[in-house]
Design an enzyme around this catalytic site. Structure first.
Site, PDB file in Angstrom:
ATOM      1  N   ARG A  63     -10.009  -5.847  40.501  1.00 17.62           N
ATOM      2  CA  ARG A  63     -10.201  -6.034  41.938  1.00 17.62           C
ATOM      3  C   ARG A  63     -11.677  -6.191  42.098  1.00 17.62           C
ATOM      4  O   ARG A  63     -12.697  -6.152  41.201  1.00 17.62           O
ATOM      5  CB  ARG A  63     -10.267  -4.460  42.549  1.00 17.62           C
ATOM      6  CG  ARG A  63      -8.673  -3.775  42.489  1.00 17.62           C
ATOM      7  CD  ARG A  63      -8.778  -2.575  43.302  1.00 17.62           C
ATOM      8  NE  ARG A  63      -9.262  -1.480  42.318  1.00 17.62           N
ATOM      9  CZ  ARG A  63     -10.464  -0.949  42.370  1.00 17.62           C
ATOM     10  NH1 ARG A  63     -11.267  -1.246  43.213  1.00 17.62           N
ATOM     11  NH2 ARG A  63     -11.018  -0.093  41.502  1.00 17.62           N
TER      12      ARG A  63
ATOM     13  N   TYR B 219      -4.701 -11.073  42.022  1.00 19.75           N
ATOM     14  CA  TYR B 219      -4.483  -9.825  40.911  1.00 19.75           C
ATOM     15  C   TYR B 219      -4.400  -8.505  41.803  1.00 19.75           C
ATOM     16  O   TYR B 219      -5.168  -8.018  42.680  1.00 19.75           O
ATOM     17  CB  TYR B 219      -5.714  -9.998  40.285  1.00 19.75           C
ATOM     18  CG  TYR B 219      -5.685  -9.368  38.910  1.00 19.75           C
ATOM     19  CD1 TYR B 219      -4.738  -9.708  37.896  1.00 19.75           C
ATOM     20  CD2 TYR B 219      -5.849  -8.029  38.724  1.00 19.75           C
ATOM     21  CE1 TYR B 219      -4.456  -9.269  36.402  1.00 19.75           C
ATOM     22  CE2 TYR B 219      -5.331  -7.096  37.372  1.00 19.75           C
ATOM     23  CZ  TYR B 219      -4.636  -7.788  36.374  1.00 19.75           C
ATOM     24  OH  TYR B 219      -4.449  -7.175  35.497  1.00 19.75           O
TER      25      TYR B 219
ATOM     26  N   LYS C  38      -3.875  -0.761  47.499  1.00 19.99           N
ATOM     27  CA  LYS C  38      -5.233  -0.180  47.941  1.00 19.99           C
ATOM     28  C   LYS C  38      -5.697  -0.662  49.224  1.00 19.99           C
ATOM     29  O   LYS C  38      -6.253  -0.010  50.147  1.00 19.99           O
ATOM     30  CB  LYS C  38      -6.253  -0.700  47.106  1.00 19.99           C
ATOM     31  CG  LYS C  38      -6.073  -0.710  45.611  1.00 19.99           C
ATOM     32  CD  LYS C  38      -6.070   0.862  45.203  1.00 19.99           C
ATOM     33  CE  LYS C  38      -5.900   0.977  43.577  1.00 19.99           C
ATOM     34  NZ  LYS C  38      -5.649   2.515  43.449  1.00 19.99           N
TER      35      LYS C  38
ATOM     36  N   HIS D  33      -6.297   8.678  46.992  1.00 22.75           N
ATOM     37  CA  HIS D  33      -6.223   8.034  45.755  1.00 22.75           C
ATOM     38  C   HIS D  33      -5.882   9.209  44.727  1.00 22.75           C
ATOM     39  O   HIS D  33      -6.724   9.688  44.067  1.00 22.75           O
ATOM     40  CB  HIS D  33      -7.680   7.373  45.402  1.00 22.75           C
ATOM     41  CG  HIS D  33      -7.538   6.573  44.127  1.00 22.75           C
ATOM     42  ND1 HIS D  33      -8.777   6.340  43.488  1.00 22.75           N
ATOM     43  CD2 HIS D  33      -6.545   5.813  43.534  1.00 22.75           C
ATOM     44  CE1 HIS D  33      -8.158   5.676  42.332  1.00 22.75           C
ATOM     45  NE2 HIS D  33      -7.000   5.286  42.545  1.00 22.75           N
TER      46      HIS D  33
ATOM     47  N   SER E 110     -10.604   5.406  39.342  1.00 25.57           N
ATOM     48  CA  SER E 110      -9.546   3.976  38.837  1.00 25.57           C
ATOM     49  C   SER E 110      -9.704   4.221  37.208  1.00 25.57           C
ATOM     50  O   SER E 110     -10.966   4.606  36.728  1.00 25.57           O
ATOM     51  CB  SER E 110      -9.988   2.974  39.123  1.00 25.57           C
ATOM     52  OG  SER E 110      -9.849   2.826  40.594  1.00 25.57           O
TER      53      SER E 110
ATOM     54  N   CYS F 201      -9.107   6.477  34.844  1.00 22.72           N
ATOM     55  CA  CYS F 201      -9.379   7.897  34.444  1.00 22.72           C
ATOM     56  C   CYS F 201      -8.226   8.619  33.963  1.00 22.72           C
ATOM     57  O   CYS F 201      -8.391   9.938  33.803  1.00 22.72           O
ATOM     58  CB  CYS F 201     -10.560   8.511  35.233  1.00 22.72           C
ATOM     59  SG  CYS F 201     -11.957   7.905  35.253  1.00 22.72           S
TER      60      CYS F 201
ATOM     61  N   ASP G 153      -0.628   7.351  41.725  1.00 23.47           N
ATOM     62  CA  ASP G 153      -1.918   6.745  42.159  1.00 23.47           C
ATOM     63  C   ASP G 153      -2.432   6.831  43.592  1.00 23.47           C
ATOM     64  O   ASP G 153      -3.564   7.317  43.885  1.00 23.47           O
ATOM     65  CB  ASP G 153      -1.841   5.202  42.162  1.00 23.47           C
ATOM     66  CG  ASP G 153      -3.097   4.443  42.448  1.00 23.47           C
ATOM     67  OD1 ASP G 153      -3.986   5.061  41.562  1.00 23.47           O
ATOM     68  OD2 ASP G 153      -3.225   3.320  42.962  1.00 23.47           O
TER      69      ASP G 153
ATOM     70  N   ARG H  66      -2.437  -4.757  32.950  1.00 20.14           N
ATOM     71  CA  ARG H  66      -1.560  -3.755  33.480  1.00 20.14           C
ATOM     72  C   ARG H  66       0.047  -4.062  33.358  1.00 20.14           C
ATOM     73  O   ARG H  66       0.526  -4.984  32.931  1.00 20.14           O
ATOM     74  CB  ARG H  66      -1.878  -4.085  35.118  1.00 20.14           C
ATOM     75  CG  ARG H  66      -3.243  -3.717  35.576  1.00 20.14           C
ATOM     76  CD  ARG H  66      -3.484  -2.397  35.607  1.00 20.14           C
ATOM     77  NE  ARG H  66      -4.918  -2.257  36.072  1.00 20.14           N
ATOM     78  CZ  ARG H  66      -5.442  -1.030  36.817  1.00 20.14           C
ATOM     79  NH1 ARG H  66      -4.291  -0.188  37.444  1.00 20.14           N
ATOM     80  NH2 ARG H  66      -6.388  -1.043  37.395  1.00 20.14           N
TER      81      ARG H  66
HETATM   82  C1  OXD Z   1      -7.078   1.218  40.536  1.00 20.58           C
HETATM   83  C2  OXD Z   1      -5.961   0.989  40.570  1.00 20.58           C
HETATM   84  O1  OXD Z   1      -7.814   0.179  40.437  1.00 20.58           O
HETATM   85  O2  OXD Z   1      -5.013   1.783  40.688  1.00 20.58           O
HETATM   86  O3  OXD Z   1      -7.349   2.297  41.038  1.00 20.58           O
HETATM   87  O4  OXD Z   1      -5.346  -0.056  40.082  1.00 20.58           O
HETATM   88 MN    MN Z   2      -5.853   3.646  41.424  1.00 21.21          MN
END
Ligand code: OXD
Ligand code: MN
Length: 631
Positions: free
Chosen positions: A105, A244, A253, A273, A295, A297, A320, A412
C-alpha cells in the site's frame, strides 16, 4: 455520475444502447452480463461516462460465475500475469509476480479529499477536491486504451444484511477482477439486490494504455503516478497506477474502511480494522470477539487460532475488517464485509497458523511468493529449509541470487474464507454476530503488558487511541519504527481522527453501557534484554483468550492496577506451559516509568488533533498520570 463534479448525470438510456460495445472480438470472455441486464440507471450512466473517459477497447460486466473466473485466469496465464500452480498439489491456484515498484500500500499517495481540509484531519493527505478531480481526469483520460474495462458488482457483507452495502468497481486489471471474486461476494446476484438503490463507485486503472504495437507487461502499473483517492462527501473512490492489494482491490481498505468509516460516522455505526472470531469454552458456551491490530501484526493468525488449551475452540468470521452496529437488543453486532482473506504469506506455517495453511491448499491466488521446482509455492518461514532450485518472487533462480529473499516481505495470499476449516457457522449470517469483547493490540517490545482490561467504555476508547506499533512491510516505508496507530486505523480512517474518537465515545450514549463489549489491550511482542520474545505467542495466545472470555462475566481473576485490570497470580491458565518466572513477571506487571514516558509521549501526540481531541480522552490521560504517581 458526473466525473467532474461527482453528481449523477441525466442521460437518455436509448443513447446509451448505441454507445456500448462489449467484448466481441476473439479471445474475449464468453461469460458476463450485457447491458439489458443492468437495471440501475445510475450504474449505466456511470459506466458510460467511464467508458467515454478511459476509452477501453471493450467492456465486460462480470457475472461472478465459475466459467468467467476460468476464462479470466486462462487469459492471464497466456499473458504471464498468472502462473498456474501444480494442480495436484494446489488445485485451482495461481502465482502472480508484481512489478518491483508495486509491492505494498502507498500511504503517501493516499488522499482523503473532503471539501474542507480540516475534515480530513492531520493523519490524512488532503488535496482540494476540484483540483484532485482535474488531475485524475487527466490521468484517466484514455488510460484503458487497448484494454478491457471490467465492471464488478460486489456486496460488502452477506447479501441482504441490514449492515451490508453494495459497491461497483470498474477496473482494467483482470488480476483485480479475479482477486475481487475471492475477496467479496461478487456478480449477478449483487445486481438483483442493488435494483435502483445507490452504490459506492470505485474506479481503478493500472494507468498503462496499450497503444497499437505495444506489448503488455505481466504486471502493468504506473509507479510515477500512483493515486489512491477518496471523496468522502460524494462517497467515491478513484485509484490510479497500482495493481497491488489495498491500492487496487478497492472494496477492501478504500471502501470497507475509509469510505465506510465516514458512512459509519454519519449513520451511527462503526467500520473497523478488526478481525472477528468466535470462541467456545469446553462447556459449549460461545462468545464473539473483535480485535484491532495494525497491519501484519497477527490478526489473521489470531482469527483462526488453534488454542493450546484443550477444549477451547476458535472459529473465524473475519480476519481484517468488521462493520458493527447497535441492534434492537442494545448489543453491538458485527459482520465481516469481506468474503476472502488477503493474508501475509511470510511467516505463515503449520506451526504458526495450521488453519490458514489448510485454507490455502486450493482456490488461492498467491502474489510475490517463491515457486518450487514441483510447481508449488514457498516463502520464508513456511518450512525450515529453503527448497532447492526455488524461483524467487522476482522470477530469479534462488541459487543465482543467494542474498535475495525468496518471497517479498509483503507477499500475500488471496483465499476464500469459506474454504477455512474453522469458518464460523455465522460467517454468512445476514444478522451478523454479537460482540462481547473488543481487543486492541500492537507490536511493542516493552512497556505494554501481555493483557489488560479497561475499567469502562471511556477508558477502553482511551486505550484505543493509545495503540502504537512497530511498522511492518504492509505499507511502503521503513520497517520496525514505532508509530502511533490509534485503533489500528491510522491509514484507514476516512475523516478527522479527533471526530473518530468522539464517535467511539458516543456509543455509551447509544445503549446501556453494560451491553457494550468489554475492552482489552494485548501485546504478544514484548522482548527481553537479548531481543527474545518473552511470550511464546501463537497457540499459547489461547490462554489469554480464556482470561478475556472469563473476564467478560467479571470472574474475579484480576487485580486493579493504575493502567487497568491485569491477570492476578492465578488469572492466566498456564497449565503445561514452561515460562520463566522473570518473563511472566515482566509480562504481567506495570512498568511505571515506562508508562510515565508513554503518558508524556501521548500528551505530545494528542496535540496534532488540536481542538478536535475529545476532553474525555484528555481526562483519561490525566487520571492515568495521577494513578501512576500514587503507585
Ligand atoms: C493491511 C492489509 O495492510 O490488511 O492492513 O492488507
Ligand atoms: Mn489490514
Amino acid at each position: 455520475m458526473d466525473l467532474k463534479k461527482g453528481f449523477f448525470l441525466k442521460l437518455k438510456s436509448s443513447f446509451l444502447m448505441f454507445t456500448f460495445f462489449f467484448c466481441m472480438q476473439s479471445g474475449a470472455l464468453q461469460a458476463g452480463l450485457n447491458l439489458e441486464q443492468l437495471k440501475n440507471k445510475e450504474l449505466i450512466r456511470w459506466i458510460l461516462q467511464v467508458e467515454q473517459l478511459c476509452k477501453p477497447d471493450c467492456i465486460h460486466i462480470c457475472d461472478g460465475s465459475d466459467e468467467e473466473f476460468k476464462d479470466l485466469t486462462a487469459q492471464m496465464v497466456k499473458t504471464n500475469t498468472l502462473i498456474p500452480l501444480n494442480g495436484e498439489l494446489r488445485p485451482n491456484s495461481f502465482l502472480s509476480r508484481s512489478c518491483e515498484e508495486d509491492v505494498a500500500r502507498v500511504e503517501d499517495r493516499t488522499f482523503i479529499c473532503s471539501m474542507n481540509q480540516r475534515d480530513a484531519g492531520p493523519t490524512n493527505n488532503w488535496k482540494e477536491p476540484a483540483k484532485m478531480r482535474k488531475q485524475l481526469l487527466e490521468l484517466f483520460e484514455g488510460s484503458m486504451r487497448g484494454r478491457t474495462m471490467y465492471v464488478i458488482p460486489f456486496s460488502m457483507g452477506p447479501l441482504g444484511s441490514s449492515i451490508s452495502h453494495i459497491g461497483i468497481q470498474i477496473t482494467d486489471s483482470p488480476y483485480v477482477v479475479a482477486s475481487m471474486r475471492i475477496m467479496t461476494r461478487m456478480g449477478k446476484e449483487v445486481l438483483n439486490v442493488l435494483e435502483n438503490n445507490s452504490f459506492i463507485p470505485c474506479l481503478h486503472s493500472v494507468g498503462v494504455p496499450l497503444d497499437k504495437g505495444m506489448v503488455d507487461k505481466p504486471w502493468p502499473c504506473n509507479p510515477e503516478n500512483k493515486y489512491i483517492v477518496h471523496f468522502p462527501e460524494t462517497k467515491e473512490i478513484w485509484s490510479f497506477g497500482s495493481g497491488y492489494g489495498g491500492n487496487a482491490l478497492l472494496a477492501k481498505k478504500c471502501f470497507a474502511l475509509r469510505i465506510a468509516s465516514k458512512m459509519g460516522q454519519e449513520e451511527g455505526w462503526l467500520a473497523e480494522h478488526m478481525l472477528i472470531m468466535g470462541i467456545e469454552n469446553p462447556q459449549g458456551e460461545k462468545k464473539y470477539f473483535a480485535a484491532a491490530f495494525p497491519s501484519a501484526c497477527g490478526k489473521t493468525n489470531l482469527a483462526m487460532l488453534k488454542s493450546a488449551l484443550p477444549g477451547w475452540k476458535i472459529t473465524l468470521v473475519g480476519d481484517d475488517i468488521a462493520w458493527m452496529k447497535i441492534k434492537e437488543d442494545g448489543r453491538l453486532w458485527a459482520i465481516n464485509p469481506e468474503a476472502g482473506m488477503f493474508g501475509v504469506a511470510v511467516g505463515t506455517s503449520y506451526a504458526s497458523n495450521p488453519n490458514a495453511m489448510d485454507t490455502i491448499k486450493k482456490d488461492t491466488i498467491f502474489t510475490n511468493v517463491g515457486l518450487t521446482k514441483e510447481g508449488d509455492v514457498w516463502w520464508e518461514g513456511m518450512s525450515k529449509d529453503t527448497p532447492l532450485n526455488c524461483i524467487n518472487w522476482l522470477g530469479n533462480n534462488s541459487s543465482d541470487c543467494l542474498k535475495e529473499n525468496i518471497a517479498h516481505a509483503n507477499a500475500r495470499f488471496a483465499t476464500p474464507i469459506s474454504g477455512c476449516p474453522c469458518v464460523d457457522p455465522s460467517f454468512d449470517d445476514p444478522r451478523g454476530v454479537p460482540i462481547s469483547a473488543i481487543l486492541f493490540g500492537g507490536r511493542r517490545s516493552s512497556v505494554i503488558p501481555l493483557v489488560m482490561q479497561s475499567t469502562s467504555w471511556q477508558h477502553g476508547v482511551f486505550l484505543g487511541t493509545t495503540v502504537s506499533s512497530e511498522t511492518t512491510a504492509a505499507a511502503n516505508g521503513a520497517v520496525g519504527k514505532l508509530r502511533h496507530d490509534p485503533f489500528a486505523m491510522l491509514p484507514f480512517c476516512g475523516y478527522h481522527m479527533g471526530d473518530y474518537f468522539a464517535h467511539w465515545l458516543s456509543f455509551s450514549n447509544k445503549t446501556d453501557e453494560s451491553l457494550l463489549p468489554k475492552i482489552f489491550y494485548v501485546n504478544w511482542f514484548m522482548k527481553d534484554e537479548n531481543s527474545q520474545f518473552r511470550w511464546p505467542g501463537f497457540r499459547e495466545n489461547g490462554r489469554v483468550m480464556k482470561w478475556i472470555f472469563e473476564r467478560i462475566d467479571l470472574k474475579p481473576n484480576a487485580i486493579k492496577t493504575p493502567i487497568g485490570y491485569l491477570p492476578d497470580e492465578q488469572g492466566l491458565d498456564l497449565t503445561h506451559l514452561s515460562i520463566c518466572p522473570k518473563n511472566l513477571a515482566n509480562l504481567l506487571s506495570v512498568d511505571v516509568m515506562g508508562w510515565q514516558d508513554e503518558v508524556k509521549e501521548l500528551r505530545e501526540y494528542y496535540k496534532i488533533f488540536e481542538d478536535k481531541m475529545p476532553q474525555k480522552i484528555l481526562e483519561e490521560l490525566d487520571a492515568l498520570e495521577e494513578r501512576l504517581k500514587k503507585n
